[in-house]
Design a protein around this motif. Sequence first.
Motif, PDB file in Angstrom:
ATOM      1  N   VAL A 110     -35.905  33.709  61.784  1.00 39.10           N
ATOM      2  CA  VAL A 110     -35.802  33.882  63.223  1.00 39.10           C
ATOM      3  C   VAL A 110     -36.888  34.866  63.632  1.00 39.10           C
ATOM      4  N   THR A 111     -37.716  34.476  64.588  1.00 39.61           N
ATOM      5  CA  THR A 111     -38.829  35.310  65.029  1.00 39.61           C
ATOM      6  C   THR A 111     -38.834  35.398  66.542  1.00 39.61           C
ATOM      7  N   LYS A 112     -38.927  36.599  67.060  1.00 36.06           N
ATOM      8  CA  LYS A 112     -39.044  36.804  68.501  1.00 36.06           C
ATOM      9  C   LYS A 112     -40.493  36.575  68.902  1.00 36.06           C
ATOM     10  N   MET A 113     -40.698  35.914  70.056  1.00 36.23           N
ATOM     11  CA  MET A 113     -42.048  35.644  70.527  1.00 36.23           C
ATOM     12  C   MET A 113     -42.083  35.608  72.047  1.00 36.23           C
ATOM     13  N   ILE A 114     -43.305  35.706  72.595  1.00 35.89           N
ATOM     14  CA  ILE A 114     -43.507  35.647  74.040  1.00 35.89           C
ATOM     15  C   ILE A 114     -44.543  34.572  74.344  1.00 35.89           C
ATOM     16  N   TYR A 115     -44.473  34.027  75.550  1.00 29.72           N
ATOM     17  CA  TYR A 115     -45.467  33.051  75.977  1.00 29.72           C
ATOM     18  C   TYR A 115     -46.757  33.798  76.243  1.00 29.72           C
ATOM     19  N   SER A 116     -47.863  33.346  75.664  1.00 32.40           N
ATOM     20  CA  SER A 116     -49.115  34.087  75.781  1.00 32.40           C
ATOM     21  C   SER A 116     -50.313  33.215  76.141  1.00 32.40           C
ATOM     22  N   SER A 117     -50.104  31.952  76.404  1.00 35.11           N
ATOM     23  CA  SER A 117     -51.204  31.054  76.725  1.00 35.11           C
ATOM     24  C   SER A 117     -51.633  31.233  78.180  1.00 35.11           C
ATOM     25  N   VAL A 118     -52.909  30.917  78.454  1.00 31.61           N
ATOM     26  CA  VAL A 118     -53.383  30.950  79.840  1.00 31.61           C
ATOM     27  C   VAL A 118     -52.963  29.685  80.588  1.00 31.61           C
ATOM     28  N   ALA A 119     -52.489  28.690  79.850  1.00 31.89           N
ATOM     29  CA  ALA A 119     -52.030  27.441  80.466  1.00 31.89           C
ATOM     30  C   ALA A 119     -50.700  27.647  81.185  1.00 31.89           C
ATOM     31  N   THR A 120     -50.416  26.779  82.128  1.00 31.29           N
ATOM     32  CA  THR A 120     -49.130  26.810  82.817  1.00 31.29           C
ATOM     33  C   THR A 120     -48.027  26.581  81.792  1.00 31.29           C
ATOM     34  N   PRO A 121     -47.000  27.441  81.787  1.00 33.53           N
ATOM     35  CA  PRO A 121     -45.935  27.290  80.784  1.00 33.53           C
ATOM     36  C   PRO A 121     -45.144  25.998  80.965  1.00 33.53           C
ATOM     37  N   PRO A 122     -44.565  25.497  79.879  1.00 33.47           N
ATOM     38  CA  PRO A 122     -43.693  24.320  79.970  1.00 33.47           C
ATOM     39  C   PRO A 122     -42.490  24.603  80.877  1.00 33.47           C
ATOM     40  N   ASP A 123     -41.856  23.555  81.359  1.00 35.12           N
ATOM     41  CA  ASP A 123     -40.674  23.707  82.220  1.00 35.12           C
ATOM     42  C   ASP A 123     -39.649  24.627  81.565  1.00 35.12           C
ATOM     43  N   GLY A 124     -39.156  25.575  82.326  1.00 38.21           N
ATOM     44  CA  GLY A 124     -38.111  26.470  81.855  1.00 38.21           C
ATOM     45  C   GLY A 124     -38.617  27.722  81.168  1.00 38.21           C
ATOM     46  N   VAL A 125     -39.883  27.748  80.766  1.00 36.57           N
ATOM     47  CA  VAL A 125     -40.433  28.927  80.080  1.00 36.57           C
ATOM     48  C   VAL A 125     -40.942  29.903  81.128  1.00 36.57           C
ATOM     49  N   VAL A 126     -40.502  31.156  81.023  1.00 35.93           N
ATOM     50  CA  VAL A 126     -40.861  32.210  81.962  1.00 35.93           C
ATOM     51  C   VAL A 126     -41.741  33.220  81.228  1.00 35.93           C
ATOM     52  N   LEU A 127     -42.821  33.633  81.871  1.00 40.49           N
ATOM     53  CA  LEU A 127     -43.785  34.522  81.220  1.00 40.49           C
ATOM     54  C   LEU A 127     -43.175  35.833  80.729  1.00 40.49           C
ATOM     55  N   THR A 128     -42.193  36.353  81.422  1.00 42.26           N
ATOM     56  CA  THR A 128     -41.632  37.655  81.076  1.00 42.26           C
ATOM     57  C   THR A 128     -40.482  37.585  80.069  1.00 42.26           C
ATOM     58  N   ASN A 129     -40.028  36.392  79.731  1.00 40.83           N
ATOM     59  CA  ASN A 129     -38.906  36.252  78.791  1.00 40.83           C
ATOM     60  C   ASN A 129     -39.386  36.283  77.346  1.00 40.83           C
ATOM     61  N   ARG A 130     -38.482  36.652  76.466  1.00 39.44           N
ATOM     62  CA  ARG A 130     -38.722  36.577  75.032  1.00 39.44           C
ATOM     63  C   ARG A 130     -37.973  35.364  74.501  1.00 39.44           C
ATOM     64  N   TYR A 131     -38.586  34.697  73.554  1.00 39.33           N
ATOM     65  CA  TYR A 131     -38.003  33.488  72.976  1.00 39.33           C
ATOM     66  C   TYR A 131     -37.863  33.672  71.474  1.00 39.33           C
ATOM     67  N   THR A 132     -36.992  32.904  70.886  1.00 36.75           N
ATOM     68  CA  THR A 132     -36.748  32.974  69.452  1.00 36.75           C
ATOM     69  C   THR A 132     -37.235  31.693  68.800  1.00 36.75           C
ATOM     70  N   LEU A 133     -38.115  31.844  67.820  1.00 39.47           N
ATOM     71  CA  LEU A 133     -38.574  30.711  67.029  1.00 39.47           C
ATOM     72  C   LEU A 133     -37.628  30.556  65.855  1.00 39.47           C
ATOM     73  N   GLU A 134     -37.143  29.346  65.668  1.00 40.79           N
ATOM     74  CA  GLU A 134     -36.254  29.063  64.541  1.00 40.79           C
ATOM     75  C   GLU A 134     -36.670  27.752  63.902  1.00 40.79           C
TER      76      GLU A 134
END
Length: 77
Positions: A2-26
Amino acid sequence: MVTKMIYSSVATPPDGVVLTNRYTLEKDSKGYFYCVGKEKIYQDIELIKELFSPIEKTWDEVLKPSSKKIASKKEEN
């Protein structure tokens, strides 16, 4: 894994992904995924690496096989 990550691309995020949220890679039997709400979003790890950055680790550290798994495979042989 389990890894915590943030959106960091300059591209428009996918639906539902918010720039300020943290996500978990599993990873499970189907592959790598992150969650948006309760929905699992399965993606190729190379695309995830392009869109997200891990927190506190590098991608090499995140994706490196664990020594426990390697040790258990050696014991089986």
